[in-house]
Design a protein around this motif. Sequence first.
Motif, PDB file in Angstrom:
ATOM      1  N   ALA A 101       0.669  -1.130   0.078  1.00 41.25           N
ATOM      2  CA  ALA A 101      -0.060   0.011   0.028  1.00 41.25           C
ATOM      3  C   ALA A 101       0.956   1.184  -0.084  1.00 41.25           C
ATOM      4  O   ALA A 101       0.350   2.367  -0.016  1.00 41.25           O
ATOM      5  CB  ALA A 101      -0.773   0.036   1.413  1.00 41.25           C
ATOM      6  N   ARG A 102       2.058   1.007   0.051  1.00 40.54           N
ATOM      7  CA  ARG A 102       3.175   2.191  -0.298  1.00 40.54           C
ATOM      8  C   ARG A 102       2.882   3.206   0.718  1.00 40.54           C
ATOM      9  O   ARG A 102       2.614   4.423   0.658  1.00 40.54           O
ATOM     10  CB  ARG A 102       2.803   2.932  -1.564  1.00 40.54           C
ATOM     11  N   PRO A 103       2.984   3.042   2.122  1.00 34.84           N
ATOM     12  CA  PRO A 103       2.861   3.729   3.193  1.00 34.84           C
ATOM     13  C   PRO A 103       3.790   5.055   3.047  1.00 34.84           C
ATOM     14  O   PRO A 103       3.236   6.457   3.390  1.00 34.84           O
ATOM     15  CB  PRO A 103       2.872   3.236   4.539  1.00 34.84           C
ATOM     16  N   ALA A 104       5.121   4.698   2.502  1.00 38.05           N
ATOM     17  CA  ALA A 104       5.783   6.045   2.521  1.00 38.05           C
ATOM     18  C   ALA A 104       5.247   7.218   1.518  1.00 38.05           C
ATOM     19  O   ALA A 104       5.427   8.514   1.614  1.00 38.05           O
ATOM     20  CB  ALA A 104       7.300   5.611   2.375  1.00 38.05           C
ATOM     21  N   LEU A 105       5.205   6.681   0.470  1.00 40.61           N
ATOM     22  CA  LEU A 105       4.702   7.462  -0.628  1.00 40.61           C
ATOM     23  C   LEU A 105       3.142   8.304  -0.181  1.00 40.61           C
ATOM     24  O   LEU A 105       2.937   9.315  -0.424  1.00 40.61           O
ATOM     25  CB  LEU A 105       4.149   6.664  -2.068  1.00 40.61           C
ATOM     26  N   VAL A 106       2.460   7.359   0.286  1.00 38.12           N
ATOM     27  CA  VAL A 106       1.124   7.993   0.605  1.00 38.12           C
ATOM     28  C   VAL A 106       1.337   9.151   1.659  1.00 38.12           C
ATOM     29  O   VAL A 106       0.700  10.093   1.744  1.00 38.12           O
ATOM     30  CB  VAL A 106       0.148   7.107   1.229  1.00 38.12           C
ATOM     31  N   ASP A 107       2.164   8.993   2.724  1.00 36.27           N
ATOM     32  CA  ASP A 107       2.594   9.929   3.555  1.00 36.27           C
ATOM     33  C   ASP A 107       3.179  11.231   3.066  1.00 36.27           C
ATOM     34  O   ASP A 107       2.904  12.002   3.578  1.00 36.27           O
ATOM     35  CB  ASP A 107       3.923   9.178   4.555  1.00 36.27           C
ATOM     36  N   LEU A 108       4.221  10.945   2.105  1.00 36.03           N
ATOM     37  CA  LEU A 108       4.625  12.054   1.354  1.00 36.03           C
ATOM     38  C   LEU A 108       3.374  12.911   0.880  1.00 36.03           C
ATOM     39  O   LEU A 108       3.362  14.016   0.803  1.00 36.03           O
ATOM     40  CB  LEU A 108       5.729  11.797   0.344  1.00 36.03           C
ATOM     41  N   LEU A 109       2.435  12.073   0.046  1.00 43.68           N
ATOM     42  CA  LEU A 109       1.456  12.688  -0.664  1.00 43.68           C
ATOM     43  C   LEU A 109       0.407  13.498   0.205  1.00 43.68           C
ATOM     44  O   LEU A 109       0.284  14.773   0.154  1.00 43.68           O
ATOM     45  CB  LEU A 109       0.582  11.756  -1.241  1.00 43.68           C
ATOM     46  N   LEU A 110       0.226  12.876   1.491  1.00 42.83           N
ATOM     47  CA  LEU A 110      -0.526  13.777   2.629  1.00 42.83           C
ATOM     48  C   LEU A 110       0.172  14.832   3.041  1.00 42.83           C
ATOM     49  O   LEU A 110      -0.356  15.834   3.271  1.00 42.83           O
ATOM     50  CB  LEU A 110      -0.613  12.543   3.656  1.00 42.83           C
TER      51      LEU A 110
END
Lengths: 405, 303
Positions: B192-201
Amino acid sequence: METWWLALTFRLGYNTSLVTLGTMLLGAGAGMIGSFILLRKRSLVSDAISHATLPGLALAFIVVGLIQGDGRWLPALLVGAAGSAAFGLWAVQRISERTRLGEDAAIGAVLSTFFAFGVVLITVIQAMPVSGQAGLTGYLVGATAGMVAAEAQLIALCALGVLLAVLVWRRSFLMVCFDAEFARTQGLHTGRVDLAMLALLMVVVVIGLKVTGLILIVALTIIPPVTARFWTDRPLHMVILAALLGILAGYLGVTLSSVTEGLPTGPLIVLSAFGLFFVSFLFSPRRGVLASLLAHQRFRRRVHLRQGLLAVARDEPIFDNLTLRILQRRGYLRRDGVPTAPGRAAARDAEHEERLWALYRECQPEDALQQEHSGLTPIASVLSPDAIMTLEAQLPPNGKQEARR
Amino acid sequence: MSDFFMFSLVPLAVAVVIGMTCALLGNFLVLRRQSLIGDAISHVALPGIVASFILTGMLASGAMMLGAGVSALVTVVMIELIRRLGRVEVSAAMGVTFTSLFALGVLLLEWHDAAGVHLDVEHALYGNLESLIWFEGTGPYALFDPLALAELPPQLARVVLVGGLVVAFVAVFRRHLVLGSFDADFAASVRARPALVDLLLVSLVAVAAIAAFEAVGSIIVIAMFICPAAAARLMTDRLGAQIAWSQGFAVVASVLGYVLAGYGPGWLGFDASLSAAGMIATVAGLLLLATCLWGRRRHPAEA
């Protein structure tokens, strides 16, 4: 440049010197108490405290203004600020203890709400016939230029008080920071110690309002301790170092701001502190970026050397370029890849070492787990000579190791 | 009545949209215990805006948004670098970063003050909601008049755009966001790509903070990121319900705060108006206080 030199040597007049000294003491106090707060992992509590001072400041300004027509009277403003900061602190504690919200949400909620209410009060003040309103906005970003001697003395006195309090209570503070459970078994009232720490932090923040402004005083309680942490692993050294760094930041900031008219003091103090931080971040010999990079490089070379030697000992071909380079530079390999005599000897030693470690791990797995072994520590630095002798006696003759497993 | 359309409609709409946008993102920040990233980012918008002003020499909103966006990115990168390379605890890294950048912003601002620029720290903090006047809004019929609608303050369109962007982000990445918020390791294991989603957030937090910054100042943004979502968290255990509650709280806080600031003093017999942004944030805090005292799910989970 010349003015700066005059300021640095305290020859720019009594008032400027007093302000400089007061700020340095403030920096020392902020650095010391900030170190404990950092160790307690609650750095941003000071952010909540500082923002929470605004409504108190504004209320005090209104009250004093209604009484005497001009709201600028430092002691009353400081008392007001301390009152609302204490209330905000209490709110943070209650929210993070009594509800399911984390401390971060509590801090954020308190700082934004209190500050917003302060802003509302400031618009109330703007509608009032009270003079000295411009003096209030000075508390947002700080202004030492208009500081009078009495104010500087008050700040210096409070800062001195904080220094003494930290010196007296340093043991209990440390105990609570490192192991609150243990502190409790020693009969220490951890809640009360925490409260004392936060109260001192509050005093620093409140008296710092006048110097750096309420947003930037946070920096003085966070940056010097973080910087100090780069240079030492001993907590009391860290506290002292943070105090010294705070002093230095205050000194540089105030003197720099006296160079030209209109340079704001608060930002310059903070940026000086950040400069010190940045230098430490890069060049600290223990935890600095440069030191870490060097250590990483060295470790990498050692791993490659060891693996290369093992490959030589087992007559395996080496393909990795870095490994080849390291072995050649040490004179263990010839240019055409054939091992030299010293190379063979070193390889035999490495192989022997590796087998001893393997045997040790096999015979005493529990003990071996205790040792931090990255495959590179010489076994002689871990075991006593006779323990190694025993191991060597157990070592199977070369080549039969596989069969034993 | 025409006063309402001219002076109050647009500020009210902007406040409501910003409140809802920030509260929506705030839900995830509160769940992730990252509430203070909004605080940090709204502080560093100042140096970004000042720097873009100094570079371009004008107060064009496009350049300002870009500058603030870049500074938000710089902040996030700086926090991560200090945290990872310096092995500094995250809240301390945040404190170091945003105070230094804010100091830089203030310094640049004061330095440039001599040029007679209308840009000051107070303005950045309090915003100027009241200045969003719709001159053509002379009555309800103006709402259907394309000529009058074209004269709407551009801030409104901007915040609506950002609001739409945030809603789209949450809708598209709903599952990823939820997984990452509750169990980052599990999220990573199911790609679920938590790091990427984190950055997007975090980037969206920055975008929302900047859009709001221009219209309403940074203080309301911080309050709206945290207070409605935190209050909603004390009302329910379900994420969907929590988001609904937070949106409700945001609307109530915006409307009530705006009305109190604009008309409250008049009711008490004073001829003045208070800072609308400040009042909205104050009301949001009071709502949180109420839920802290009486919220249905206020107690910490039983250990």
